[in-house]
Motif scaffolding. Structure first.
Motif, PDB file in Angstrom:
ATOM      1  N   PHE A   1       0.712  -1.554   0.129  1.00 12.52           N
ATOM      2  CA  PHE A   1       0.335   0.475  -0.085  1.00 12.52           C
ATOM      3  C   PHE A   1       0.949   1.517   0.380  1.00 12.52           C
ATOM      4  O   PHE A   1       1.345   1.958  -1.184  1.00 12.52           O
ATOM      5  N   THR A   2       1.185   1.581   0.746  1.00 14.92           N
ATOM      6  CA  THR A   2       2.409   2.404   1.193  1.00 14.92           C
ATOM      7  C   THR A   2       2.906   2.806   3.024  1.00 14.92           C
ATOM      8  O   THR A   2       2.158   2.621   4.108  1.00 14.92           O
ATOM      9  N   PRO A   3       3.566   2.988   2.781  1.00 19.00           N
ATOM     10  CA  PRO A   3       4.916   2.964   4.273  1.00 19.00           C
ATOM     11  C   PRO A   3       4.450   4.036   5.056  1.00 19.00           C
ATOM     12  O   PRO A   3       3.564   3.401   6.638  1.00 19.00           O
ATOM     13  N   ARG A   4       3.364   4.325   5.082  1.00 16.84           N
ATOM     14  CA  ARG A   4       2.343   5.605   6.118  1.00 16.84           C
ATOM     15  C   ARG A   4       1.735   5.277   6.756  1.00 16.84           C
ATOM     16  O   ARG A   4       0.689   5.372   7.800  1.00 16.84           O
ATOM     17  N   VAL A   5       0.787   3.784   5.979  1.00 16.27           N
ATOM     18  CA  VAL A   5      -0.916   2.826   6.759  1.00 16.27           C
ATOM     19  C   VAL A   5       0.600   2.071   7.187  1.00 16.27           C
ATOM     20  O   VAL A   5      -0.513   1.221   8.760  1.00 16.27           O
ATOM     21  N   VAL A   6       1.702   2.097   7.893  1.00 12.52           N
ATOM     22  CA  VAL A   6       2.009   1.642   9.269  1.00 12.52           C
ATOM     23  C   VAL A   6       1.849   2.513  10.231  1.00 12.52           C
ATOM     24  O   VAL A   6       1.311   1.654  11.381  1.00 12.52           O
ATOM     25  N   ARG A   7       0.912   3.288  10.595  1.00  5.98           N
ATOM     26  CA  ARG A   7       0.645   4.289  11.368  1.00  5.98           C
ATOM     27  C   ARG A   7      -0.972   3.237  11.991  1.00  5.98           C
ATOM     28  O   ARG A   7      -1.225   3.535  12.878  1.00  5.98           O
TER      29      ARG A   7
ATOM     30  N   VAL B   1      -8.051  19.373  -3.988  1.00  5.35           N
ATOM     31  CA  VAL B   1      -8.987  18.883  -5.071  1.00  5.35           C
ATOM     32  C   VAL B   1      -7.053  18.727  -6.064  1.00  5.35           C
ATOM     33  O   VAL B   1      -7.069  17.183  -6.634  1.00  5.35           O
ATOM     34  N   ASP B   2      -6.210  19.309  -6.156  1.00  2.00           N
ATOM     35  CA  ASP B   2      -5.281  18.867  -6.249  1.00  2.00           C
ATOM     36  C   ASP B   2      -3.947  18.044  -5.515  1.00  2.00           C
ATOM     37  O   ASP B   2      -3.225  16.840  -6.354  1.00  2.00           O
ATOM     38  N   LEU B   3      -4.234  17.893  -3.926  1.00  2.33           N
ATOM     39  CA  LEU B   3      -3.546  16.961  -3.939  1.00  2.33           C
ATOM     40  C   LEU B   3      -4.647  15.555  -3.957  1.00  2.33           C
ATOM     41  O   LEU B   3      -3.928  14.760  -3.583  1.00  2.33           O
ATOM     42  N   GLY B   4      -6.308  15.400  -4.092  1.00  2.00           N
ATOM     43  CA  GLY B   4      -6.457  13.993  -4.443  1.00  2.00           C
ATOM     44  C   GLY B   4      -6.154  13.477  -6.244  1.00  2.00           C
ATOM     45  O   GLY B   4      -6.064  12.718  -6.102  1.00  2.00           O
TER      46      GLY B   4
ATOM     47  N   GLN C   1      -2.515  10.267   2.144  1.00  2.00           N
ATOM     48  CA  GLN C   1      -2.254   9.218   1.960  1.00  2.00           C
ATOM     49  C   GLN C   1      -2.956   8.287   0.752  1.00  2.00           C
ATOM     50  O   GLN C   1      -2.721   7.268   0.280  1.00  2.00           O
ATOM     51  N   LEU C   2      -4.006   8.425   0.927  1.00  2.00           N
ATOM     52  CA  LEU C   2      -5.016   7.680  -0.001  1.00  2.00           C
ATOM     53  C   LEU C   2      -4.512   7.898  -1.959  1.00  2.00           C
ATOM     54  O   LEU C   2      -4.415   6.772  -2.580  1.00  2.00           O
TER      55      LEU C   2
ATOM     56  N   ARG D   1       4.088  13.075   9.900  1.00  2.00           N
ATOM     57  CA  ARG D   1       2.636  13.228   9.934  1.00  2.00           C
ATOM     58  C   ARG D   1       1.588  12.973  10.977  1.00  2.00           C
ATOM     59  O   ARG D   1       1.927  11.884  10.807  1.00  2.00           O
ATOM     60  N   THR D   2       1.121  13.417  11.112  1.00  2.00           N
ATOM     61  CA  THR D   2      -0.555  12.591  11.859  1.00  2.00           C
ATOM     62  C   THR D   2      -1.780  12.772  11.352  1.00  2.00           C
ATOM     63  O   THR D   2      -1.481  14.477  10.582  1.00  2.00           O
ATOM     64  N   TYR D   3      -2.704  12.477  11.928  1.00  2.00           N
ATOM     65  CA  TYR D   3      -3.979  12.274  11.695  1.00  2.00           C
ATOM     66  C   TYR D   3      -4.621  13.997  12.320  1.00  2.00           C
ATOM     67  O   TYR D   3      -5.292  14.854  12.369  1.00  2.00           O
ATOM     68  N   HIS D   4      -4.121  14.402  13.327  1.00  2.00           N
ATOM     69  CA  HIS D   4      -4.536  15.386  14.682  1.00  2.00           C
ATOM     70  C   HIS D   4      -4.261  16.625  13.636  1.00  2.00           C
ATOM     71  O   HIS D   4      -3.058  17.273  13.620  1.00  2.00           O
ATOM     72  N   GLN D   5      -5.002  16.760  13.552  1.00  2.00           N
ATOM     73  CA  GLN D   5      -5.083  18.462  13.012  1.00  2.00           C
ATOM     74  C   GLN D   5      -4.823  18.952  11.466  1.00  2.00           C
ATOM     75  O   GLN D   5      -4.495  19.853  11.522  1.00  2.00           O
ATOM     76  N   ASP D   6      -4.061  17.700  11.154  1.00  2.00           N
ATOM     77  CA  ASP D   6      -3.907  18.002   9.116  1.00  2.00           C
ATOM     78  C   ASP D   6      -4.792  17.407   8.309  1.00  2.00           C
ATOM     79  O   ASP D   6      -5.026  15.680   8.348  1.00  2.00           O
ATOM     80  N   LEU D   7      -5.343  18.366   8.365  1.00  2.00           N
ATOM     81  CA  LEU D   7      -6.849  17.990   7.202  1.00  2.00           C
ATOM     82  C   LEU D   7      -6.387  17.041   5.675  1.00  2.00           C
ATOM     83  O   LEU D   7      -7.459  16.669   5.090  1.00  2.00           O
ATOM     84  N   GLY D   8      -5.553  16.961   5.201  1.00  2.00           N
ATOM     85  CA  GLY D   8      -4.650  16.753   3.919  1.00  2.00           C
ATOM     86  C   GLY D   8      -3.516  15.520   3.761  1.00  2.00           C
ATOM     87  O   GLY D   8      -3.550  15.017   3.010  1.00  2.00           O
ATOM     88  N   PHE D   9      -3.813  14.995   5.529  1.00  2.00           N
ATOM     89  CA  PHE D   9      -2.950  13.824   5.465  1.00  2.00           C
ATOM     90  C   PHE D   9      -3.718  12.510   4.806  1.00  2.00           C
ATOM     91  O   PHE D   9      -2.978  11.659   4.630  1.00  2.00           O
ATOM     92  N   GLY D  10      -5.090  12.852   5.246  1.00  2.00           N
ATOM     93  CA  GLY D  10      -5.509  11.511   4.853  1.00  2.00           C
ATOM     94  C   GLY D  10      -5.379  11.751   2.940  1.00  2.00           C
ATOM     95  O   GLY D  10      -5.816  10.514   2.645  1.00  2.00           O
ATOM     96  N   LEU D  11      -6.018  12.476   2.547  1.00  2.00           N
ATOM     97  CA  LEU D  11      -5.641  12.475   0.521  1.00  2.00           C
ATOM     98  C   LEU D  11      -4.369  12.202   0.885  1.00  2.00           C
ATOM     99  O   LEU D  11      -4.196  11.555  -0.726  1.00  2.00           O
TER     100      LEU D  11
END
Length: 443
Positions: free
Chosen positions: A111-117, A370-373, A307-308, A295-305
Motif C-alpha cells: 500500500f504505502t509506508p504511511r499506513v504503518v501508523r 483538489v490538486d492533492l487528491g 495517503q489515499l 505527519r499525523t492525522y491530528h489537525q492535519d486536514l490533508g494527510f488523509g488525502l
C-alpha cells in the motif's frame, strides 16, 4: 479574500481540550498501553494478595484448619496451572509480535509506508499486547505468593483470589487474541485500510471549527510581533489550541499560525504572528508547538488525502499494476472532497469563552485539496481506462455538488485528463472508451 476572513468557532460550541495533543501523541506510541497495563496489574495484585492474606488470617483466628488444609491442596494445583500459563503467555506474545511484523511489512510494501501508523494506532493490537504482558507479569507475581510450608498454622497466605484473577486474565487474553487476529486480517485488506484512512480524515474534518457569523474577525491588521521556531527541525504535527487560545486571551492579542499542519519547519523560521500587541513570553508559549518526524492525522486536514493518493499511485505503478485498488482510493477521495465541498476552508478561527478570535490556524484551501487528491493520480491514469473513467465520474459528481465558485479546479483537472488521454490513446475508440465516466471504472 484573505486567509483569515472566514469567521468560525469550535464545533458544537466545545472548546479544544487541553490534553488533546498529548492524547493523540500517546495513540501514536506503542509503549504507553503495555506499561500502563503492567503497572495496573501490579496494583491489582497487591489488592488481591491482601485479600488472600486476610482470608488466611480469618481462618487461623477461627482455628478452621480443615479449610486451610483444603486451600493448601488447592494451591498446589493452582501453582501448576499458573506456571503453565506463565510459559504459554511468552509463546503467545511471540506469536502476536510475529503476526504484527508480517502484517506491517506486507502493508507497507503493497500500500504505502504511511499506513504503518494504522497498525501502531490499532486499539486491539495495543490491548492484546497490554493484556498479554500484564497476564505474564501477574503469573510471576502470583508464583511469588505461594507458601512453601504445608502447615496450616504457619501458612501466611494462599493465592486463592490471585489464582482466580489469573484465570480471568487468561480468558481475556484468549478473547483478545481472536479479536486481534480478525483485526489484523482486516487491516491487511486494502478496502479496510482505505476505509480506516477515510474515517480518520472525516474525524479531522468534523473536529474543525464550523462557520459562525460575525464580522469581528474579518481583518487582523498588520502583525505586531513574530515568534520564531526554537525547537528541533521537523514536521509540524499539531499545536495545543487550548493553550494558545488561553495565552492569547491573557495577553490581549490574536495569534496566527504561519505554517500549516504538516509543513516542515526549521529553527529560526517564524511560526506565529502576533496581532494587537507584543509577543507572549517564551515560557507562556512552551509546549504549544509539536514537531515530529512524520505527519499525523491530528489537525492535519490533508494527510488523509495524501495517503489515499499514495495508495493509488502505488497501485498504478508497473510493479503492482492494480487499477482496482486505485479506483477504491478514488472513491474515498471523491467522498472526502464532496463532504468539504461547501465548507469554508483556508483558515480555522478559534475563539475564547467570550467569543473573541484568539487563534488563526491555516488549513488547505479547496483548490489545494483538489490538486492533492487528483494531480498525481491523473498523471498515472492515462494508461488505465478503469481509473480515467472513475476519475471523470468523480469529477462530474463533484461538479454537481460544489458551489459555482469552486468548480474551476475540477474543470481544470477534467480537461487535463481529457488531453492526456487524447495524447496517449492509440485509437479513437479506445480514447472514447477511456473518457466515458463510470463510477465503477469498468464495472
Amino acid at each position: 479574500m484573505s486567509d483569515w476572513m472566514v469567521t468560525q468557532r469550535p464545533n458544537a460550541g466545545r472548546r479544544p481540550r487541553a490534553l488533546s495533543p498529548l492524547r493523540e501523541h500517546l495513540r501514536d506510541t506503542f509503549w504507553f498501553a503495555p506499561t500502563a497495563a503492567m503497572v495496573s496489574v501490579f496494583v491489582v495484585w497487591v489488592g488481591a494478595r491482601a485479600l488472600d492474606t486476610a482470608v488466611v488470617e480469618a481462618l487461623q483466628d477461627d482455628r478452621d484448619y480443615d479449610t486451610l488444609d483444603e486451600l493448601l491442596r488447592f494451591a498446589e494445583d493452582a501453582k501448576a496451572v499458573v506456571s503453565t500459563v506463565s510459559s504459554a503467555m511468552m509463546t503467545f506474545i511471540g506469536v502476536v509480535f510475529s503476526i504484527s511484523l508480517v502484517a506491517v511489512q506486507m502493508a507497507s510494501g503493497q500500500f504505502t509506508p504511511r499506513v504503518v501508523r494504522l497498525f501502531v494506532r490499532s486499539r486491539i493490537t495495543k490491548a492484546t499486547f497490554a493484556v498479554f504482558l500484564a497476564t505474564f507479569v501477574l503469573t510471576l507475581l502470583v508464583l511469588t505468593s505461594f507458601d512453601t510450608t504445608d502447615d496450616p498454622r504457619a501458612v501466611t497466605t494462599v493465592p486463592l483470589v490471585q489464582s482466580v484473577l489469573t484465570l480471568c486474565m487468561v480468558a481475556l487474553s484468549l478473547l483478545l487474541f481472536v479479536l486481534y487476529v480478525n483485526t489484523t486480517l482486516r487491516l491487511m485488506r486494502i478496502s479496510h485500510v482505505i476505509t480506516r484512512i477515510a474515517a480518520e480524515s472525516f474525524r479531522v474534518a468534523t473536529s474543525m471549527p464550523v462557520p459562525a457569523g460575525g464580522p469581528d474577525a474579518a481583518r487582523l491588521g498588520a502583525a505586531t510581533a513574530w515568534v520564531p521556531h526554537e525547537g528541533r527541525a521537523g514536521v509540524l504535527r499539531d499545536v495545543n489550541i487550548a493553550r494558545l487560545v488561553r495565552v492569547a486571551r491573557k495577553h490581549g492579542v490574536v495569534l496566527r499560525l504561519i505554517p500549516r499542519i504538516g509543513d516542515f519547519v526549521v529553527p529560526g523560521t517564524p511560526v506565529l504572528a502576533v496581532h494587537g500587541g507584543p509577543a507572549p513570553s517564551r515560557r507562556a508559549l512552551r509546549y504549544t508547538i509539536s514537531v515530529g518526524v512524520e505527519r499525523t492525522y491530528h489537525q492535519d486536514l490533508g494527510f488523509g488525502l495524501r495517503q489515499l493518493s499514495d495508495i493509488a499511485l502505488r497501485a498504478l505503478s508497473p510493479a503492482i499494476n492494480d487499477p482496482t485498488t486505485a479506483v477504491q482510493a478514488l472513491d474515498r477521495i471523491v467522498q472526502f472532497l464532496a463532504a468539504l465541498g461547501r465548507r469554508p476552508l483556508d483558515a480555522a478561527l478559534h475563539r475564547d469563552r467570550r467569543g473573541a478570535v484568539r487563534l488563526v490556524q491555516p488549513v488547505p484551501g479547496w483548490t489545494q485539496l483538489v490538486d492533492l487528491g487528483f494531480t498525481e493520480v491523473r498523471g498515472c491514469a492515462t494508461g488505465s481506462p478503469q481509473v480515467s473513467r472513475r476519475m471523470l465520474a468523480g469529477l462530474d459528481d463533484l461538479l454537481m455538488l460544489v458551489p459555482p465558485e469552486r468548480r474551476e479546479p475540477l474543470l481544470r483537472h477534467r480537461e487535463l485528463l481529457r488531453q492526456a488521454v487524447d495524447r496517449s490513446g492509440p485509437a479513437p475508440a479506445d480514447r472514447a472508451f477511456a473518457l466515458r465516466p463510470d463510477r465503477q471504472g469498468i464495472g
